[in-house]
Design an enzyme around this catalytic site. Sequence first.
Site, PDB file in Angstrom:
ATOM      1  N   LYS A   2      -1.678   1.798   2.805  1.00 43.38           N
ATOM      2  CA  LYS A   2      -0.993   0.506   2.734  1.00 43.38           C
ATOM      3  C   LYS A   2       0.503   0.739   2.837  1.00 43.38           C
ATOM      4  CE  LYS A   2      -0.262  -3.593  -0.059  1.00 43.38           C
ATOM      5  NZ  LYS A   2      -0.754  -4.423  -1.163  1.00 43.38           N
TER       6      LYS A   2
ATOM      7  N   LYS B 159      -3.527  -1.152   6.323  1.00 37.60           N
ATOM      8  CA  LYS B 159      -2.826  -2.425   6.175  1.00 37.60           C
ATOM      9  C   LYS B 159      -1.339  -2.220   6.322  1.00 37.60           C
ATOM     10  CE  LYS B 159      -2.127  -5.974   2.764  1.00 37.60           C
ATOM     11  NZ  LYS B 159      -1.828  -6.083   1.392  1.00 37.60           N
TER      12      LYS B 159
END
Length: 335
Positions: free
Chosen positions: A205, A259
């Site tokens: 992330k 992400k």
Amino acid sequence: MPSPPRSPAAFPATRPRRLRAQAWARALVAETTLRPADLVWPVVVASGEAFEPVAAMPGIERVPVRALPALAEEAARLGIPALALFPNTPRELRTPGGEEALNPDALICRAVRAVKAAVPEIGVMCDVALDPYTSHGHDGLMGPDGTILNDETVEVLCAQALVQVEAGCDVIAPSDMMDGRVGAIRAALEAAGHTQTLILSYAAKYASGFYGPYREAVGSGGLLKGDKRTYQMDPANRAEALREVALDIAEGADMVMVKPGLPYLDIIREVKDAFGVPTLAFNVSGEYAMIEFAARAGALDRERVMLESLMAFRRAGADAILTYFAPDAARALKG
Ligand code: PBG
């Protein structure tokens, strides 16, 4: 990865356009598929009775708990297997320690119960992170000098995960990027007898500007002090993403996530090739907003670029995609 043929025949023996000339032939040789079953529908839950539009995400509204049963039925009808729920916690319940994250009657828990009571067969995912609950907008606890404390946060995250699982959540999705949290949450789940809870780790992330509209949607944007670069990853890094994913798999993640999505398709491909585990991608709020605003300005054909983007995730190796386009994409795919 399949390697290209060593010596493809030269033109005119090979004319690649032959396979593109007719729709039936294109369908026959398509390498990638996109189905409603590949989508997860992220839903931001409103604390009041009304739907609330999100200005940075045209077409998206926060959904009141009373409307979640109908939304879950719609997802099931469309063939979308799972929802990812995010709470817009009322401002007065946000504290430096994020205590509301541990309230068994918190908005997120009421939302999970409403969905599972209406449509038990739909999967429900919940983030584990403190940002919807802290008055400083960070995903973890803040020390006196402003640093985000790792081990102290992990303890709270374990308790948060248990509260959500006890409300009926099927998939715990740690999105906080603290070190060691997947292992700690897995141990806490096992100790409590929750042996069947899935963990979807937000493993790679990145500290991204593409989360801006989401922070408006969950009400943490205006509160955030500083940025998240001391725990989310540097967009410059790829080898580090592979190390993060390796750690989370070793700690007990069933699925991993990359992400944001579209700017990080290279990372999705590398993770899928290196580990072969179920790999999800989050087509985040800013990616949604880019397409939506451009389409509303008449610059893009919304449905076409929506489906093309989602296919790109699948081509890059994503098994499934969290996307705010999920219901519209599923409708378009159903034809
Ligand atoms: C919070 C969280 C974020 C998103 C999902 N969970 C934002 C952030 O880390 O600041 C982003 C989702 C999106 O942009 O659609 N930990």
